[in-house]
Design an enzyme around this catalytic site. Structure first.
Site, PDB file in Angstrom:
ATOM      1  N   SER A   6     -45.576   8.783 -23.600  1.00 18.61           N
ATOM      2  CA  SER A   6     -45.092   7.403 -23.535  1.00 18.61           C
ATOM      3  C   SER A   6     -46.018   6.485 -24.312  1.00 18.61           C
ATOM      4  O   SER A   6     -47.185   6.308 -23.952  1.00 18.61           O
ATOM      5  CB  SER A   6     -44.995   6.927 -22.085  1.00 18.61           C
ATOM      6  OG  SER A   6     -44.727   5.534 -22.086  1.00 18.61           O
ATOM      7  N   HIS A  31     -41.951   9.053 -25.944  1.00 23.02           N
ATOM      8  CA  HIS A  31     -41.157   8.397 -24.907  1.00 23.02           C
ATOM      9  C   HIS A  31     -41.302   6.890 -25.075  1.00 23.02           C
ATOM     10  O   HIS A  31     -42.424   6.369 -25.128  1.00 23.02           O
ATOM     11  CB  HIS A  31     -41.694   8.865 -23.552  1.00 23.02           C
ATOM     12  CG  HIS A  31     -40.955   8.385 -22.351  1.00 23.02           C
ATOM     13  ND1 HIS A  31     -39.832   9.017 -21.862  1.00 23.02           N
ATOM     14  CD2 HIS A  31     -41.189   7.347 -21.500  1.00 23.02           C
ATOM     15  CE1 HIS A  31     -39.416   8.401 -20.761  1.00 23.02           C
ATOM     16  NE2 HIS A  31     -40.216   7.376 -20.524  1.00 23.02           N
ATOM     17  N   ASP A  33     -40.595   3.385 -23.451  1.00 24.93           N
ATOM     18  CA  ASP A  33     -40.250   2.706 -22.197  1.00 24.93           C
ATOM     19  C   ASP A  33     -39.805   1.280 -22.492  1.00 24.93           C
ATOM     20  O   ASP A  33     -40.623   0.419 -22.815  1.00 24.93           O
ATOM     21  CB  ASP A  33     -41.471   2.696 -21.259  1.00 24.93           C
ATOM     22  CG  ASP A  33     -41.671   4.035 -20.571  1.00 24.93           C
ATOM     23  OD1 ASP A  33     -40.694   4.560 -20.000  1.00 24.93           O
ATOM     24  OD2 ASP A  33     -42.804   4.553 -20.604  1.00 24.93           O
ATOM     25  N   MET A  35     -38.338  -2.146 -21.158  1.00 23.42           N
ATOM     26  CA  MET A  35     -38.227  -2.910 -19.905  1.00 23.42           C
ATOM     27  C   MET A  35     -37.879  -4.363 -20.228  1.00 23.42           C
ATOM     28  O   MET A  35     -38.399  -4.920 -21.194  1.00 23.42           O
ATOM     29  CB  MET A  35     -39.556  -2.874 -19.146  1.00 23.42           C
ATOM     30  CG  MET A  35     -40.112  -1.470 -18.945  1.00 23.42           C
ATOM     31  SD  MET A  35     -41.581  -1.494 -17.907  1.00 23.42           S
ATOM     32  CE  MET A  35     -42.139   0.210 -18.073  1.00 23.42           C
ATOM     33  N   HIS A  64     -36.141   5.482 -22.836  1.00 23.07           N
ATOM     34  CA  HIS A  64     -35.891   5.285 -21.408  1.00 23.07           C
ATOM     35  C   HIS A  64     -35.593   3.802 -21.195  1.00 23.07           C
ATOM     36  O   HIS A  64     -36.495   2.971 -21.270  1.00 23.07           O
ATOM     37  CB  HIS A  64     -37.148   5.743 -20.638  1.00 23.07           C
ATOM     38  CG  HIS A  64     -37.100   5.497 -19.174  1.00 23.07           C
ATOM     39  ND1 HIS A  64     -38.210   5.644 -18.365  1.00 23.07           N
ATOM     40  CD2 HIS A  64     -36.084   5.125 -18.344  1.00 23.07           C
ATOM     41  CE1 HIS A  64     -37.877   5.379 -17.117  1.00 23.07           C
ATOM     42  NE2 HIS A  64     -36.599   5.052 -17.076  1.00 23.07           N
ATOM     43  N   MET A  66     -34.916   0.696 -19.123  1.00 24.05           N
ATOM     44  CA  MET A  66     -35.043   0.076 -17.797  1.00 24.05           C
ATOM     45  C   MET A  66     -34.616  -1.374 -17.952  1.00 24.05           C
ATOM     46  O   MET A  66     -35.430  -2.305 -17.883  1.00 24.05           O
ATOM     47  CB  MET A  66     -36.493   0.202 -17.300  1.00 24.05           C
ATOM     48  CG  MET A  66     -36.865   1.620 -16.915  1.00 24.05           C
ATOM     49  SD  MET A  66     -38.651   1.884 -16.868  1.00 24.05           S
ATOM     50  CE  MET A  66     -38.936   2.266 -18.601  1.00 24.05           C
ATOM     51  N   MET A 135     -37.708   9.919 -11.635  1.00 22.01           N
ATOM     52  CA  MET A 135     -38.893   9.055 -11.586  1.00 22.01           C
ATOM     53  C   MET A 135     -39.771   9.450 -10.400  1.00 22.01           C
ATOM     54  O   MET A 135     -39.288   9.548  -9.271  1.00 22.01           O
ATOM     55  CB  MET A 135     -38.480   7.581 -11.417  1.00 22.01           C
ATOM     56  CG  MET A 135     -37.724   6.959 -12.570  1.00 22.01           C
ATOM     57  SD  MET A 135     -38.572   7.025 -14.157  1.00 22.01           S
ATOM     58  CE  MET A 135     -40.101   6.136 -13.816  1.00 22.01           C
ATOM     59  N   GLY A 140     -41.619   0.463 -14.025  1.00 21.56           N
ATOM     60  CA  GLY A 140     -42.117  -0.878 -14.336  1.00 21.56           C
ATOM     61  C   GLY A 140     -43.497  -0.891 -14.964  1.00 21.56           C
ATOM     62  O   GLY A 140     -43.779  -1.738 -15.794  1.00 21.56           O
ATOM     63  N   PHE A 141     -44.328   0.072 -14.574  1.00 24.96           N
ATOM     64  CA  PHE A 141     -45.700   0.053 -15.078  1.00 24.96           C
ATOM     65  C   PHE A 141     -46.231   1.458 -15.271  1.00 24.96           C
ATOM     66  O   PHE A 141     -45.881   2.363 -14.499  1.00 24.96           O
ATOM     67  CB  PHE A 141     -46.619  -0.684 -14.088  1.00 24.96           C
ATOM     68  CG  PHE A 141     -46.168  -2.086 -13.801  1.00 24.96           C
ATOM     69  CD1 PHE A 141     -46.524  -3.133 -14.648  1.00 24.96           C
ATOM     70  CD2 PHE A 141     -45.344  -2.351 -12.711  1.00 24.96           C
ATOM     71  CE1 PHE A 141     -46.079  -4.430 -14.399  1.00 24.96           C
ATOM     72  CE2 PHE A 141     -44.897  -3.647 -12.449  1.00 24.96           C
ATOM     73  CZ  PHE A 141     -45.261  -4.687 -13.295  1.00 24.96           C
ATOM     74  N   GLY A 143     -49.663   3.934 -15.273  1.00 25.09           N
ATOM     75  CA  GLY A 143     -50.903   3.951 -14.502  1.00 25.09           C
ATOM     76  C   GLY A 143     -50.724   3.932 -12.995  1.00 25.09           C
ATOM     77  O   GLY A 143     -51.678   3.656 -12.261  1.00 25.09           O
ATOM     78  N   ASP A 173     -41.107  11.701 -14.775  1.00 22.01           N
ATOM     79  CA  ASP A 173     -41.801  10.553 -15.365  1.00 22.01           C
ATOM     80  C   ASP A 173     -42.535   9.754 -14.288  1.00 22.01           C
ATOM     81  O   ASP A 173     -41.907   9.265 -13.348  1.00 22.01           O
ATOM     82  CB  ASP A 173     -40.739   9.671 -16.043  1.00 22.01           C
ATOM     83  CG  ASP A 173     -41.321   8.485 -16.791  1.00 22.01           C
ATOM     84  OD1 ASP A 173     -42.546   8.357 -16.867  1.00 22.01           O
ATOM     85  OD2 ASP A 173     -40.509   7.685 -17.315  1.00 22.01           O
ATOM     86  N   GLY A 174     -43.856   9.624 -14.446  1.00 26.58           N
ATOM     87  CA  GLY A 174     -44.629   8.746 -13.579  1.00 26.58           C
ATOM     88  C   GLY A 174     -45.781   9.451 -12.885  1.00 26.58           C
ATOM     89  O   GLY A 174     -45.569  10.386 -12.116  1.00 26.58           O
ATOM     90  N   GLY A 175     -47.004   9.044 -13.221  1.00 27.25           N
ATOM     91  CA  GLY A 175     -48.186   9.583 -12.539  1.00 27.25           C
ATOM     92  C   GLY A 175     -48.486  11.033 -12.859  1.00 27.25           C
ATOM     93  O   GLY A 175     -49.151  11.719 -12.082  1.00 27.25           O
TER      94      GLY A 175
HETATM   95  C1  DX5 Z   1     -42.703   3.722 -15.763  1.00 29.11           C
HETATM   96  C2  DX5 Z   1     -42.397   4.377 -17.087  1.00 29.11           C
HETATM   97  C3  DX5 Z   1     -43.255   5.576 -17.346  1.00 29.11           C
HETATM   98  C4  DX5 Z   1     -44.710   5.246 -17.351  1.00 29.11           C
HETATM   99  C5  DX5 Z   1     -45.551   6.478 -17.405  1.00 29.11           C
HETATM  100  O1  DX5 Z   1     -41.815   2.701 -15.550  1.00 29.11           O
HETATM  101  O2  DX5 Z   1     -41.051   4.789 -17.142  1.00 29.11           O
HETATM  102  O3  DX5 Z   1     -42.830   6.249 -18.520  1.00 29.11           O
HETATM  103  O4  DX5 Z   1     -45.048   4.371 -18.342  1.00 29.11           O
HETATM  104  O5  DX5 Z   1     -46.881   6.080 -17.276  1.00 29.11           O
HETATM  105  P1  DX5 Z   1     -47.990   6.990 -16.569  1.00 29.11           P
HETATM  106  O6  DX5 Z   1     -47.972   8.317 -17.251  1.00 29.11           O
HETATM  107  O7  DX5 Z   1     -49.230   6.215 -16.754  1.00 29.11           O
HETATM  108  O8  DX5 Z   1     -47.548   7.087 -15.120  1.00 29.11           O
HETATM  109 ZN    ZN Z   2     -40.374   6.196 -18.781  1.00 31.44          ZN
END
Ligand code: DX5
Ligand code: ZN
Length: 216
Positions: A6, A31, A33, A35, A64, A66, A135, A140-141, A143, A173-175
């Site tokens: 991402s 990827h 993102d 938003m 992706h 959002m 997810m 949204g973020f 980290g 996706d996420g963490g």
């Molecule tokens: C969250 C995004 C993710 C995110 C992944 O809304 O869709 O793609 O940025 O970030 P990390 O890998 O830091 O969780």
């Molecule tokens: Zn994403």
């Protein structure tokens, strides 16, 4: 396993350099993102970034969305060079039409489900998509902490896909980091997204990608 990096956590003043390093380290997709500050409480980037990502790396672009009313923007992302476009199931009463439109644009369609959304919301769409994105954080973020309770949703999705013989990728996706990657791969993920673990690794991007690869 494929890694979709991402770009949200890349250094935007050195985007070209960061993306090339990620590619050389073994990343498979980029990827993107997107938003809008309405569907999620953050605003990021739109289609204009895509041609730059393509030009730097020629890697597949995994978009992706959002955003609210994604159907009004998909043609712009297709035109900008998207290879995959994934849309959320949560806010779109005509999601199947959106998925079909993505395919008509020559792009590979995916659907996304938030942590609080049951797999059943996606079930009847599976025959129409190439990928389901699960997810493991609230969107949204970057980290944020991985939500371990969602691992069973990945396994359930894998079972449903096998049972019906669907030809669909599971993206998570996420963490995702060295501590969480193996769990999601064991549960059945095919593609993993990582932002922080790659672009914010204290020893650099190559070390970040290697750490992910070595953790499985
Ligand atoms: C969250 C995004 C993710 C995110 C992944 O809304 O869709 O793609 O940025 O970030 P990390 O890998 O830091 O969780
Ligand atoms: Zn994403």
């Amino acid at each position: 396993m494929k890694i979709s990096a991402s770009i949200i956590s890349a250094n935007f003043s050195n985007l070209d350099r960061d993306l090339i390093e990620a590619k050389d380290a073994g990343v498979d997709w980029l990827h993107i993102d997107v938003m809008d500050g309405v569907f999620v409480p953050n605003i990021t980037i739109g289609p204009l970034i895509l041609p730059y990502c393509k030009k730097s790396t020629n890697l597949p672009l995994d978009v992706h969305l959002m955003i609210t009313r994604p159907e009004t923007h998909i043609h712009n992302f297709a035109k900008a060079g998207a290879d995959h476009i994934s849309v959320h199931v949560e806010n779109n009463p005509n999601i199947l039409r959106t998925v079909q439109e993505i395919r008509e644009l020559g792009v590979s369609p995916g659907i996304v489900i938030n942590p609080g959304t049951p797999l059943e919301m996606a079930e009847y769409l599976l025959p129409f998509v190439d990928m389901v994105l699960i997810m493991t954080v609230n969107p949204g973020f970057s980290g944020q902490e991985f939500i371990p309770e969602i691992v069973k949703k990945i396994s359930k999705t894998r079972d449903l896909i096998s049972k019906n013989n669907y030809n669909i990728l599971i993206e998570v996706d996420g963490g995702i980091n060295k501590n969480t990657l193996k769990t999601v791969i064991d549960a059945g993920a095919d593609v993993i997204v990582a932002a922080t673990a790659i672009f914010r690794h204290p020893l650099g991007i190559t070390a970040g990608v290697n750490e992910l690869l070595n953790s499985i």
